[in-house]
Design a protein around this motif. Structure first.
Motif, PDB file in Angstrom:
ATOM      1  N   THR A 115       0.826  -1.207   0.000  1.00  0.00           N
ATOM      2  CA  THR A 115       0.000   0.000   0.000  1.00  0.00           C
ATOM      3  C   THR A 115       0.858   1.255   0.000  1.00  0.00           C
ATOM      4  N   ILE A 116       1.869   1.279   0.845  1.00  0.00           N
ATOM      5  CA  ILE A 116       2.729   2.460   0.946  1.00  0.00           C
ATOM      6  C   ILE A 116       3.524   2.675  -0.335  1.00  0.00           C
ATOM      7  N   ILE A 117       4.164   1.606  -0.829  1.00  0.00           N
ATOM      8  CA  ILE A 117       4.985   1.721  -2.038  1.00  0.00           C
ATOM      9  C   ILE A 117       4.125   2.078  -3.249  1.00  0.00           C
ATOM     10  N   ALA A 118       2.988   1.403  -3.387  1.00  0.00           N
ATOM     11  CA  ALA A 118       2.113   1.658  -4.526  1.00  0.00           C
ATOM     12  C   ALA A 118       1.562   3.072  -4.488  1.00  0.00           C
ATOM     13  N   ALA A 119       1.177   3.537  -3.309  1.00  0.00           N
ATOM     14  CA  ALA A 119       0.624   4.887  -3.192  1.00  0.00           C
ATOM     15  C   ALA A 119       1.643   5.932  -3.634  1.00  0.00           C
ATOM     16  N   LEU A 120       2.879   5.778  -3.186  1.00  0.00           N
ATOM     17  CA  LEU A 120       3.931   6.726  -3.561  1.00  0.00           C
ATOM     18  C   LEU A 120       4.214   6.666  -5.059  1.00  0.00           C
ATOM     19  N   THR A 121       4.187   5.461  -5.628  1.00  0.00           N
ATOM     20  CA  THR A 121       4.491   5.313  -7.046  1.00  0.00           C
ATOM     21  C   THR A 121       3.373   5.852  -7.917  1.00  0.00           C
ATOM     22  N   PHE A 122       2.116   5.538  -7.586  1.00  0.00           N
ATOM     23  CA  PHE A 122       1.000   6.075  -8.350  1.00  0.00           C
ATOM     24  C   PHE A 122       0.993   7.597  -8.286  1.00  0.00           C
ATOM     25  N   PHE A 123       1.313   8.103  -7.120  1.00  0.00           N
ATOM     26  CA  PHE A 123       1.411   9.550  -6.945  1.00  0.00           C
ATOM     27  C   PHE A 123       2.475  10.124  -7.880  1.00  0.00           C
ATOM     28  N   ALA A 124       3.651   9.497  -7.910  1.00  0.00           N
ATOM     29  CA  ALA A 124       4.751   9.994  -8.736  1.00  0.00           C
ATOM     30  C   ALA A 124       4.404   9.935 -10.224  1.00  0.00           C
ATOM     31  N   ALA A 125       3.795   8.832 -10.651  1.00  0.00           N
ATOM     32  CA  ALA A 125       3.470   8.668 -12.071  1.00  0.00           C
ATOM     33  C   ALA A 125       2.456   9.695 -12.534  1.00  0.00           C
ATOM     34  N   THR A 126       1.427   9.920 -11.722  1.00  0.00           N
ATOM     35  CA  THR A 126       0.382  10.857 -12.113  1.00  0.00           C
ATOM     36  C   THR A 126       0.891  12.290 -12.064  1.00  0.00           C
ATOM     37  N   VAL A 127       1.715  12.604 -11.085  1.00  0.00           N
ATOM     38  CA  VAL A 127       2.334  13.922 -11.028  1.00  0.00           C
ATOM     39  C   VAL A 127       3.233  14.124 -12.246  1.00  0.00           C
ATOM     40  N   GLY A 128       3.930  13.066 -12.663  1.00  0.00           N
ATOM     41  CA  GLY A 128       4.836  13.169 -13.805  1.00  0.00           C
ATOM     42  C   GLY A 128       4.123  13.609 -15.063  1.00  0.00           C
ATOM     43  N   ILE A 129       3.020  12.954 -15.419  1.00  0.00           N
ATOM     44  CA  ILE A 129       2.321  13.345 -16.647  1.00  0.00           C
ATOM     45  C   ILE A 129       1.658  14.697 -16.476  1.00  0.00           C
ATOM     46  N   ASN A 130       1.267  15.037 -15.264  1.00  0.00           N
ATOM     47  CA  ASN A 130       0.673  16.347 -15.056  1.00  0.00           C
ATOM     48  C   ASN A 130       1.673  17.454 -15.339  1.00  0.00           C
ATOM     49  N   LEU A 131       2.898  17.255 -14.907  1.00  0.00           N
ATOM     50  CA  LEU A 131       3.927  18.254 -15.140  1.00  0.00           C
ATOM     51  C   LEU A 131       4.220  18.409 -16.635  1.00  0.00           C
ATOM     52  N   VAL A 132       4.307  17.285 -17.333  1.00  0.00           N
ATOM     53  CA  VAL A 132       4.681  17.322 -18.743  1.00  0.00           C
ATOM     54  C   VAL A 132       3.519  17.749 -19.639  1.00  0.00           C
ATOM     55  N   ALA A 133       2.388  17.095 -19.500  1.00  0.00           N
ATOM     56  CA  ALA A 133       1.287  17.308 -20.435  1.00  0.00           C
ATOM     57  C   ALA A 133       0.367  18.447 -20.047  1.00  0.00           C
ATOM     58  N   ASN A 134       0.318  18.790 -18.777  1.00  0.00           N
ATOM     59  CA  ASN A 134      -0.694  19.744 -18.333  1.00  0.00           C
ATOM     60  C   ASN A 134      -0.153  20.994 -17.656  1.00  0.00           C
ATOM     61  N   PHE A 135       1.148  21.042 -17.412  1.00  0.00           N
ATOM     62  CA  PHE A 135       1.767  22.260 -16.912  1.00  0.00           C
ATOM     63  C   PHE A 135       2.541  22.964 -18.016  1.00  0.00           C
ATOM     64  N   ILE A 136       3.405  22.214 -18.697  1.00  0.00           N
ATOM     65  CA  ILE A 136       4.265  22.825 -19.709  1.00  0.00           C
ATOM     66  C   ILE A 136       3.461  23.455 -20.851  1.00  0.00           C
ATOM     67  N   PRO A 137       2.484  22.750 -21.476  1.00  0.00           N
ATOM     68  CA  PRO A 137       1.759  23.366 -22.586  1.00  0.00           C
ATOM     69  C   PRO A 137       0.988  24.632 -22.198  1.00  0.00           C
ATOM     70  N   PRO A 138       0.155  24.622 -21.152  1.00  0.00           N
ATOM     71  CA  PRO A 138      -0.535  25.870 -20.807  1.00  0.00           C
ATOM     72  C   PRO A 138       0.422  26.989 -20.409  1.00  0.00           C
ATOM     73  N   ALA A 139       1.545  26.621 -19.793  1.00  0.00           N
ATOM     74  CA  ALA A 139       2.529  27.641 -19.423  1.00  0.00           C
ATOM     75  C   ALA A 139       3.046  28.356 -20.674  1.00  0.00           C
ATOM     76  N   TYR A 140       3.370  27.591 -21.711  1.00  0.00           N
ATOM     77  CA  TYR A 140       3.799  28.194 -22.976  1.00  0.00           C
ATOM     78  C   TYR A 140       2.653  28.975 -23.630  1.00  0.00           C
ATOM     79  N   ASP A 141       1.451  28.398 -23.593  1.00  0.00           N
ATOM     80  CA  ASP A 141       0.310  29.027 -24.247  1.00  0.00           C
ATOM     81  C   ASP A 141      -0.042  30.367 -23.613  1.00  0.00           C
ATOM     82  N   LEU A 142      -0.021  30.420 -22.296  1.00  0.00           N
ATOM     83  CA  LEU A 142      -0.313  31.676 -21.603  1.00  0.00           C
ATOM     84  C   LEU A 142       0.814  32.689 -21.810  1.00  0.00           C
ATOM     85  N   ALA A 143       2.051  32.198 -21.853  1.00  0.00           N
ATOM     86  CA  ALA A 143       3.177  33.095 -22.127  1.00  0.00           C
ATOM     87  C   ALA A 143       3.068  33.676 -23.531  1.00  0.00           C
TER      88      ALA A 143
END
Length: 485
Positions: A312-340
């Motif tokens: 439970t502990i290991i999986a929770a941390l890993t799922f958290f990391a994976a979902t944060v990873g795609i959020n940073l790449v696909a959902n932070f970087i593009p809007p950041a460029y678009d708004l800029a």
């Protein structure tokens, strides 16, 4: 000076800042491994798993056919992103700058802002899904004090805020820190998913294979219908899931050293990655049917039911990391460029990301109580349909109209004689092509009479967008054989 170089002394400050400027090849550090991890984190996010698992259950189709449809989607997306990624590998520019060639130096703000809105939505949704993993961890360690607001418990709200703040901190540290984060988060989540599959398989025992047979046999389902129709709908839905990344893939490939490395990363990260991940999703989904008497599609719910605190502990941390990873790449970087791109002299890349995070907070907070009620596949298809026509416009413009040659100087110039100024900075033909194509693609999602076309919304929009754009631009060249440069 050639088209591949930019004289910054001649650029318009209203169209330029350091974040939007072309990246020189000598300054690029991404290779095939980084591109592979972009897709790994995208596919392996909690939302991605939930979508893949739900497709095995929603269409009443044989499970082997569902897997084939998902893999086919991966192949199609690989082909699509190779097309949109190539210009940015060549010129080192992000999506909102590249789209100036087709939409106009001011008209580019239109697709950029639509893409930003979609990115903000995805950021909020993925933040919620990442917070479910954090909530699982906190509940396992400290228990749940109870209390709910807008469908979220106290632990859920605490987890949501923690994830939201963590993502801002990573993003603020820069693109290299994001790259390092992805490079370990992507492979690690595979290890945990394989362990989870093994645990479920072990606990399910000899009953697992019959359960797989049940899922693979198809059967009664609200989404059941003609097998070919269902197959194409699943393929279309998976393509729509990747749509937000497909259109702005140049935001990532501008950091890649060569086109060859981009293509290798796409091959490993899409069809091969999707096939393996879908197999894991199938085994785990079948195992939940055996163990719990119901098919669970959220990995956090599955881990919560499996009585193993270390997992439970290991999986929770890993799922958290994976979902944060795609959020940073696909959902932070593009809007950041678009708004800029909207106000380059006032909004930096970092400020664009901060605006994205603030607005997306409310999307994630309302996901359970409001947004999720329209259904996951419908949500994916609707968002994909909005931006689909721009994919066709970009590809038709670069490959058929511009013949793979762009003028970097013109992309940062508001001179009325510049190549991409068109009419007051707007390409009216591109705008008309978008309107006509979007009408069809969005209608296929929301108009009941066209419900059968819902799964194909993205493909319809992209195809029509490119067709209309090329037709209108070809007519313009016939009517004005000597365009001004």
């Amino acid at each position: 000076m050639n088209d591949n170089e930019l004289d910054i002394s001649r650029r318009d400050p209203a169209l330029y800042n350091a974040d939007l400027a072309p990246i020189k090849k000598t300054e690029r550090r991404w290779g095939a491994f980084e591109i592979f991890n972009v897709w790994s984190n995208d596919i392996q996010s909690l939302f991605g798993y939930t979508l893949a698992a739900s497709l095995f259950l929603s269409y009443g189709l044989n499970g082997w056919a569902v897997m084939a449809a998902i893999i086919l989607a991966g192949i199609v997306v690989m082909f699509l992103v190779n097309l949109t990624g190539k210009p940015s590998v060549k010129y080192g520019i992000p999506f909102p700058v590249m789209v100036r060639a087709s939409m106009g130096v001011h008209g580019a703000n239109f697709p950029a802002m639509l893409r930003a809105v979609i990115g903000i939505f995805w950021y909020g949704v993925q933040t919620y899904f990442a917070s479910t993993a954090m909530a699982l961890l906190l509940t396992a360690l400290f228990g749940d004090p109870g209390g709910t607001l807008l469908g979220l418990s106290t632990i859920d709200w605490i987890s949501f805020v923690i994830v939201w703040l963590f993502q801002i901190a990573i993003f603020w540290s820069g693109i290299e820190r994001i790259r390092h984060f992805l490079n370990w988060a992507g492979p690690l989540v595979y290890c945990v998913m394989i362990v989870l599959m093994g645990v479920v398989w072990f606990q399910a025992g000899s009953d697992l294979l019959p359960a797989i047979g049940t899922i693979f046999s198809g059967g009664d389902s609200e989404g059941s219908g003609h097998p070919v129709t269902a197959f194409l709908a699943i393929t279309g839905t998976m393509i729509a899931y990747f749509a937000a990344v497909v259109i702005n893939f140049g935001d990532f490939t501008r950091f890649v050293r060569s086109e060859r490395e981009m293509k290798l990363g796409n091959l490993l990260g899409l069809p091969l990655n999707v096939a393996f991940f879908s197999f894991i999703a199938l085994i785990i989904t079948a195992g939940t049917l055996v163990l719990f008497g119901e098919t669970l599609t959220n990995p956090s719910d599955i881990v919560e039911r499996v009585d193993a605190l270390p997992l439970t502990i290991i999986a929770a941390l890993t799922f958290f990391a994976a979902t944060v990873g795609i959020n940073l790449v696909a959902n932070f970087i593009p809007p950041a460029y678009d708004l800029a791109n909207l106000f380059p002299s006032r909004i930096s890349f970092r400020m664009g990301g901060l605006i994205t995070a603030i607005l997306a907070f409310f999307i994630g907070a309302l996901w359970v109580s409001v947004i999720s009620r329209i259904g996951v596949p419908g949500f994916v298809n609707a968002l994909g349909a909005v931006v689909a026509p721009f994919y066709g416009i970009i590809v038709a413009d670069y490959y058929l109209v511009k013949h793979q040659r762009l003028d970097l100087q013109a992309m940062f110039s508001s001179d009325p004689d510049a190549a991409y100024y068109y009419t007051k900075g707007w390409n009216q033909h591109a705008l008309a092509a978008f309107g006509l194509a979007a009408l069809f693609s969005i209608s296929s999602v929301w108009v009941p009479a066209l419900e059968a076309l819902g799964g194909y919304a993205w493909l319809i929009g992209a195809g029509l967008g490119g067709l209309f754009y090329y037709g209108l631009m070809s007519r313009q060249r016939v009517e004005t054989p000597a365009p001004k440069h």
